[in-house]
Enzyme design. Structure first.
Site, PDB file in Angstrom:
ATOM      1  N   GLU A 192       0.783  -1.245   0.000  1.00  0.00           N
ATOM      2  CA  GLU A 192       0.000   0.000   0.000  1.00  0.00           C
ATOM      3  C   GLU A 192       0.815   1.296   0.000  1.00  0.00           C
ATOM      4  O   GLU A 192       0.721   2.095   0.950  1.00  0.00           O
ATOM      5  CB  GLU A 192      -0.940   0.011   1.214  1.00  0.00           C
ATOM      6  N   GLU A 385      -5.552  -8.729   1.097  1.00  0.00           N
ATOM      7  CA  GLU A 385      -6.272  -8.320   2.313  1.00  0.00           C
ATOM      8  C   GLU A 385      -7.721  -8.057   1.968  1.00  0.00           C
ATOM      9  O   GLU A 385      -8.026  -7.386   0.975  1.00  0.00           O
ATOM     10  CB  GLU A 385      -5.714  -7.021   2.919  1.00  0.00           C
TER      11      GLU A 385
HETATM   12  C1  NOJ Z   1      -4.293  -2.314   5.287  1.00  0.00           C
HETATM   13  C2  NOJ Z   1      -2.952  -2.460   5.923  1.00  0.00           C
HETATM   14  O1  NOJ Z   1      -2.084  -3.145   5.065  1.00  0.00           O
HETATM   15  C3  NOJ Z   1      -3.013  -3.125   7.286  1.00  0.00           C
HETATM   16  O2  NOJ Z   1      -1.770  -2.922   7.881  1.00  0.00           O
HETATM   17  C4  NOJ Z   1      -4.152  -2.560   8.081  1.00  0.00           C
HETATM   18  O3  NOJ Z   1      -4.151  -3.011   9.395  1.00  0.00           O
HETATM   19  C5  NOJ Z   1      -5.453  -2.927   7.391  1.00  0.00           C
HETATM   20  N1  NOJ Z   1      -5.459  -2.294   6.088  1.00  0.00           N
HETATM   21  C6  NOJ Z   1      -6.728  -2.541   8.120  1.00  0.00           C
HETATM   22  O4  NOJ Z   1      -6.940  -1.182   8.083  1.00  0.00           O
END
Ligand code: NOJ
Length: 480
Positions: A192, A385
């Site tokens: 990200e 994710e």
């Molecule tokens: C994306 C991130 O990669 C992760 O570190 C984070 O905890 C989650 N989203 C939830 O917001």
């Protein structure tokens, strides 16, 4: 009559659920997993020669969570997963869940404590053991090299703004590939970049810098550009080593919808937000150029940003083998003169029950996967994710149980949407839930829970939630 209608409605819901995740069968080699990231779960922030990372510094020395939740919290202990006694129990929970892969990240500051220079053998030994333990449980490791946690020594040298960051990272990646490249067959270079720079870095800088918002925002592109160059360098290096695995990069992607479809300004803002949020990373990597409108706006405030043709070619010539997608929600975009670049999406959410990362719209995951198929050459993708945290207290323990019905429903419906896209031709290779466990949610500290497994942050006790059992039953049908 009402009762009959009610029964009919319940039956209709059950049938819909049936047709969904249960009937579309994923291919045999499909990856099913849970995810975590080093800073959010490991703790042991000074153990075995680990150097300080950006997040050790931000939480301990800046006290960054205080600005958001009014309390100082850190990942110094987190959920104790550096500790082998602890993580063996967690691996056992993953095994019982039935996943076939586990995505986690390696902390650069454990491997090379100062970011460059001496390698810390204890850090290497720790991850060798962890990877072995994961594989011994029949689970494939999917390893992220970098999940927001730059060694602090490199932050002090300018961090990702410094063009040397490309070489720092390449050197680190080289150490990782040479040490773990035969054991690990799926690497992710970065997680990200948009969130790290245009959201968090931009927000944190607002407390220190007097620069106007648009200038600060536009400056973040220098970080992104160096990260994309570092991604290309690491990918090239990985391919040259012929290790027989795959390397990818993970982007947070959110389809952009107008907040108010009847407001012409919101309608106009949505495609610009799409360029600033999604295409700003997708286009350079897969098409070799930054999207025109976002690029023009950024250059207006940051005229010195003039990426060379050679840079753009290099980025596009060293494409990842797969795209990791973190999907939580679409962006509901507003025209907003007070927001950077005149558009906003974060915090806009028209749902009655609020999910932390935006409105719940599984169809938008379907649309996103079909877009990648149609507009980005149908490259292999993995949902690295997908998950949820709701503001409705569903994560409280009642009689020793956590009945997180909304999360369970969210996951079921998103798996559904993902498999439907796969069935309709999207090149989807896996689905990974964020997260296996409740953990340290960055500036929100421990106040947002995303886990399938509840964690008591004082005792480290684990309690599998309802969503864990729902995911387990889906996995039992999917992995035969
Ligand atoms: C994306 C991130 O990669 C992760 O570190 C984070 O905890 C989650 N989203 C939830 O917001």
């Amino acid at each position: 009559m009402n009762i009959i209608k009610h029964i009919a409605a319940v039956l209709a819901t059950l049938i819909t659920l049936n047709v969904s995740a249960q009937t579309i069968q994923a291919p045999k080699d499909f990856l099913w997993g849970v995810a975590s990231a080093a800073y959010q779960v490991e703790g042991a922030y000074q153990a075995d020669g680990k150097g300080e990372s950006k997040w050790d510094f931000l939480t301990n020395k800046v006290g960054v969570t205080q600005y958001i939740i009014g309390q100082k919290q850190t990942g110094n202990v987190a959920i104790n997963m550096y500790d082998r006694t602890q993580y063996l129990k967690d691996i056992q929970l993953m095994k019982e869940l039935g996943v076939n892969c586990y995505r986690f990240s390696i902390a650069w500051s454990r491997i090379i404590p100062q970011g460059v220079g001496a390698v810390n053998e204890k850090g290497i030994a720790h991850y060798h053991q962890l990877i072995k333990d994961i594989k011994d449980a029949g689970i494939e490791p999917v390893v992220t090299l970098y999940h927001f946690d730059l060694p602090q020594a490199l932050v002090e040298k300018g961090g990702w703004l410094n063009p040397e960051s490309v070489q720092w990272y390449k050197n680190y990646a080289d150490v990782i590939f040479k040490n773990f490249g035969t054991e690990v067959k799926k690497f992710i270079t970065f997680n990200e970049p948009y969130i790290e720079f245009f959201l968090v870095d931009y927000m944190l800088n607002s407390t220190q810098s007097k620069m106007p918002a648009n200038l600060r925002y536009a400056n973040e592109i220098n970080n992104v550009h160096h990260m994309l160059l570092a991604n290309a360098e690491a990918t090239k290096l990985y391919h040259s080593l012929n290790l027989g695995g795959m390397i990818g990069i993970t982007f947070n992607l959110s389809p952009c919808l107008p907040f108010d479809p009847n407001n012409a300004e919101d309608v106009k803002a949505a495609p610009l937000q799409d360029e600033l949020l999604n295409r700003i990373v997708l286009d350079p990597v897969f098409k070799g150029s930054y999207p025109a409108n976002a690029f023009a706006l950024i250059q207006k405030y940051n005229p010195s940003f003039q990426p060379s043709a050679a840079d753009m070619q290099f980025i596009a010539a060293n494409k990842p083998d797969f795209l990791g997608i973190n999907f939580y929600a679409p962006a509901q975009v507003k025209h907003d003169d007070d927001a950077p670049m005149g558009v906003s999406w974060m915090g806009n959410n028209t749902d009655a029950i609020q999910m932390t990362n935006g409105p719940v719209r599984p169809d938008e995951l379907y649309n996103l996967l079909m877009r990648i198929k149609n507009e980005y050459g149908n490259i292999p993708t993995i949902i690295t994710e997908n998950g949820a945290s709701f503001n409705n207290n569903e994560d409280s323990v009642v009689d020793g149980k956590v009945n997180d019905v909304l999360r369970a429903d969210y996951i079921r419906r998103h798996i559904d949407a993902a498999l439907k896209a796969q069935h309709d031709g999207a090149n989807l290779k896996g689905y990974i839930v964020w997260s296996g466990w409740d953990n340290f949610e960055w500036v929100f500290g421990f106040t947002k829970r995303f886990g399938l497994i509840y964690v008591d942050f004082n005792t480290q006790q684990r309690i599998p939630k309802q969503s864990y059992y729902v995911y387990q039953s889906i996995l039992q049908q999917q992995i035969k």
